[in-house]
Motif scaffolding. Structure first.
Motif, PDB file in Angstrom:
ATOM      1  N   TYR A   4      -0.225  23.971 -32.137  1.00 52.55           N
ATOM      2  CA  TYR A   4       0.361  22.797 -32.560  1.00 52.55           C
ATOM      3  C   TYR A   4       1.426  22.386 -32.297  1.00 52.55           C
ATOM      4  N   TYR A   5       1.624  21.082 -32.377  1.00 48.45           N
ATOM      5  CA  TYR A   5       3.177  20.557 -32.115  1.00 48.45           C
ATOM      6  C   TYR A   5       3.441  19.692 -33.601  1.00 48.45           C
ATOM      7  N   SER A   6       4.737  19.784 -33.891  1.00 46.68           N
ATOM      8  CA  SER A   6       4.996  18.990 -35.191  1.00 46.68           C
ATOM      9  C   SER A   6       6.333  18.742 -35.302  1.00 46.68           C
ATOM     10  N   GLY A   7       6.681  17.498 -35.929  1.00 48.62           N
ATOM     11  CA  GLY A   7       8.033  17.096 -36.009  1.00 48.62           C
ATOM     12  C   GLY A   7       7.858  15.500 -36.357  1.00 48.62           C
ATOM     13  N   ASP A   8       8.456  14.770 -35.350  1.00 44.47           N
ATOM     14  CA  ASP A   8       8.520  13.130 -35.415  1.00 44.47           C
ATOM     15  C   ASP A   8       6.833  12.872 -34.942  1.00 44.47           C
ATOM     16  N   ILE A   9       6.408  13.734 -34.133  1.00 46.85           N
ATOM     17  CA  ILE A   9       4.851  13.455 -33.656  1.00 46.85           C
ATOM     18  C   ILE A   9       4.106  14.851 -34.029  1.00 46.85           C
ATOM     19  N   ASP A  10       2.885  14.639 -34.054  1.00 45.88           N
ATOM     20  CA  ASP A  10       2.007  15.924 -34.523  1.00 45.88           C
ATOM     21  C   ASP A  10       0.755  15.885 -33.735  1.00 45.88           C
ATOM     22  N   GLY A  11       0.220  16.948 -33.628  1.00 43.70           N
ATOM     23  CA  GLY A  11      -0.854  17.042 -32.731  1.00 43.70           C
ATOM     24  C   GLY A  11      -1.183  18.727 -32.535  1.00 43.70           C
ATOM     25  N   LYS A  12      -2.349  18.764 -31.940  1.00 42.75           N
ATOM     26  CA  LYS A  12      -2.855  20.032 -31.369  1.00 42.75           C
ATOM     27  C   LYS A  12      -2.902  20.016 -29.836  1.00 42.75           C
ATOM     28  N   PHE A  13      -2.554  21.089 -29.184  1.00 44.36           N
ATOM     29  CA  PHE A  13      -2.737  21.242 -27.690  1.00 44.36           C
ATOM     30  C   PHE A  13      -4.119  21.416 -27.505  1.00 44.36           C
ATOM     31  N   TRP A  14      -4.467  20.879 -26.284  1.00 46.98           N
ATOM     32  CA  TRP A  14      -6.101  21.017 -25.940  1.00 46.98           C
ATOM     33  C   TRP A  14      -6.302  22.498 -25.598  1.00 46.98           C
ATOM     34  N   PHE A  15      -7.354  23.274 -26.117  1.00 51.13           N
ATOM     35  CA  PHE A  15      -7.501  24.619 -25.898  1.00 51.13           C
ATOM     36  C   PHE A  15      -7.873  24.878 -24.478  1.00 51.13           C
ATOM     37  N   ALA A  16      -7.213  25.983 -23.919  1.00 48.49           N
ATOM     38  CA  ALA A  16      -7.251  26.293 -22.603  1.00 48.49           C
ATOM     39  C   ALA A  16      -7.139  25.259 -21.581  1.00 48.49           C
ATOM     40  N   LEU A  17      -6.264  24.032 -21.880  1.00 49.48           N
ATOM     41  CA  LEU A  17      -6.074  23.167 -21.046  1.00 49.48           C
ATOM     42  C   LEU A  17      -4.662  22.841 -20.982  1.00 49.48           C
ATOM     43  N   GLN A  18      -3.847  22.631 -22.073  1.00 42.61           N
ATOM     44  CA  GLN A  18      -2.518  22.199 -22.031  1.00 42.61           C
ATOM     45  C   GLN A  18      -1.539  23.528 -22.319  1.00 42.61           C
ATOM     46  N   SER A  19      -0.472  23.537 -21.713  1.00 44.20           N
ATOM     47  CA  SER A  19       0.444  24.742 -22.041  1.00 44.20           C
ATOM     48  C   SER A  19       1.380  24.098 -23.153  1.00 44.20           C
ATOM     49  N   SER A  20       2.000  25.120 -23.738  1.00 42.59           N
ATOM     50  CA  SER A  20       2.773  24.563 -24.882  1.00 42.59           C
ATOM     51  C   SER A  20       4.115  23.925 -24.549  1.00 42.59           C
ATOM     52  N   ASP A  21       4.457  24.098 -22.990  1.00 42.74           N
ATOM     53  CA  ASP A  21       5.525  23.380 -22.603  1.00 42.74           C
ATOM     54  C   ASP A  21       5.188  22.134 -21.743  1.00 42.74           C
ATOM     55  N   CYS A  22       4.004  21.432 -22.150  1.00 38.83           N
ATOM     56  CA  CYS A  22       3.597  20.542 -21.153  1.00 38.83           C
ATOM     57  C   CYS A  22       4.330  19.131 -21.139  1.00 38.83           C
ATOM     58  N   ALA A  23       5.195  19.195 -22.409  1.00 38.43           N
ATOM     59  CA  ALA A  23       6.239  18.056 -22.555  1.00 38.43           C
ATOM     60  C   ALA A  23       7.193  17.908 -21.543  1.00 38.43           C
ATOM     61  N   ASP A  24       7.368  19.197 -20.996  1.00 38.18           N
ATOM     62  CA  ASP A  24       8.509  19.231 -19.937  1.00 38.18           C
ATOM     63  C   ASP A  24       8.193  18.313 -18.862  1.00 38.18           C
ATOM     64  N   ARG A  25       7.081  17.806 -18.473  1.00 42.00           N
ATOM     65  CA  ARG A  25       6.671  17.059 -17.406  1.00 42.00           C
ATOM     66  C   ARG A  25       7.266  15.616 -17.629  1.00 42.00           C
ATOM     67  N   PHE A  26       7.854  15.331 -18.898  1.00 42.59           N
ATOM     68  CA  PHE A  26       8.126  13.791 -19.201  1.00 42.59           C
ATOM     69  C   PHE A  26       9.708  13.998 -19.292  1.00 42.59           C
ATOM     70  N   GLY A  27      10.486  14.929 -18.664  1.00 42.35           N
ATOM     71  CA  GLY A  27      11.906  14.863 -18.359  1.00 42.35           C
ATOM     72  C   GLY A  27      12.803  15.659 -19.228  1.00 42.35           C
ATOM     73  N   VAL A  28      12.375  16.307 -20.225  1.00 39.51           N
ATOM     74  CA  VAL A  28      13.043  17.275 -21.245  1.00 39.51           C
ATOM     75  C   VAL A  28      12.598  18.519 -21.242  1.00 39.51           C
ATOM     76  N   ILE A  29      13.455  19.581 -20.807  1.00 42.10           N
ATOM     77  CA  ILE A  29      13.045  20.927 -20.891  1.00 42.10           C
ATOM     78  C   ILE A  29      13.064  21.431 -22.410  1.00 42.10           C
ATOM     79  N   GLY A  30      12.210  22.151 -22.939  1.00 42.28           N
ATOM     80  CA  GLY A  30      12.131  22.446 -24.198  1.00 42.28           C
ATOM     81  C   GLY A  30      12.711  23.907 -24.223  1.00 42.28           C
ATOM     82  N   ASN A  31      13.339  24.057 -25.350  1.00 45.56           N
ATOM     83  CA  ASN A  31      13.873  25.581 -25.533  1.00 45.56           C
ATOM     84  C   ASN A  31      12.767  26.466 -25.637  1.00 45.56           C
ATOM     85  N   GLN A  32      12.746  27.648 -25.262  1.00 45.24           N
ATOM     86  CA  GLN A  32      11.328  28.379 -25.334  1.00 45.24           C
ATOM     87  C   GLN A  32      11.602  29.619 -26.111  1.00 45.24           C
TER      88      GLN A  32
END
Length: 119
Positions: A4-32
């Protein structure tokens, strides 16, 4: 069990499809560490919107095919995707597009968006 991801937005990553760092593609690299922390500010909005546009253009007419598929189905498997003519890459882009839109809407509404993503 899912990731899951949680904070200002919440949701569940798609099983076997989305990596936990998929938000990187929108221009911000997450701390891992075990949890990826994301922070998007107003300065990131243009990049988020550009990536949303890139994904929408990449999906093209397939976007409506995928929307219709999920209106008619509550889940999916490989056979169903093949029969619908939807590839794993297209489905991944669709899932990422949903996340990108949540990020965009959160920034527009709150001026920022931060969330944690489980690894």
């Amino acid at each position: 069990m899912g990731r899951y991801y949680s904070g200002d937005i919440d949701g569940k990553f798609w099983f076997a499809l989305q990596s936990s760092d998929c938000a990187d593609r929108f221009g911000v690299i997450g701390n891992q560490p075990e949890i990826i922390n994301y922070y998007f500010g107003e300065d990131d909005l243009v990049g988020v919107e550009e990536e949303i546009k890139n994904i929408e253009e990449s999906l093209g007419e397939k976007f409506q095919t995928i929307v219709k598929f999920f209106e008619e189905n509550n889940g999916y498997n490989d056979k169903m995707l093949v029969e619908a003519g939807i590839t794993q890459d297209e489905l991944k882009d669709y899932a990422d597009l949903e996340l990108g839109k949540k990020i965009r809407d959160c920034i527009k509404e709150n001026g920022e968006c931060s969330f944690e993503a489980e690894c």
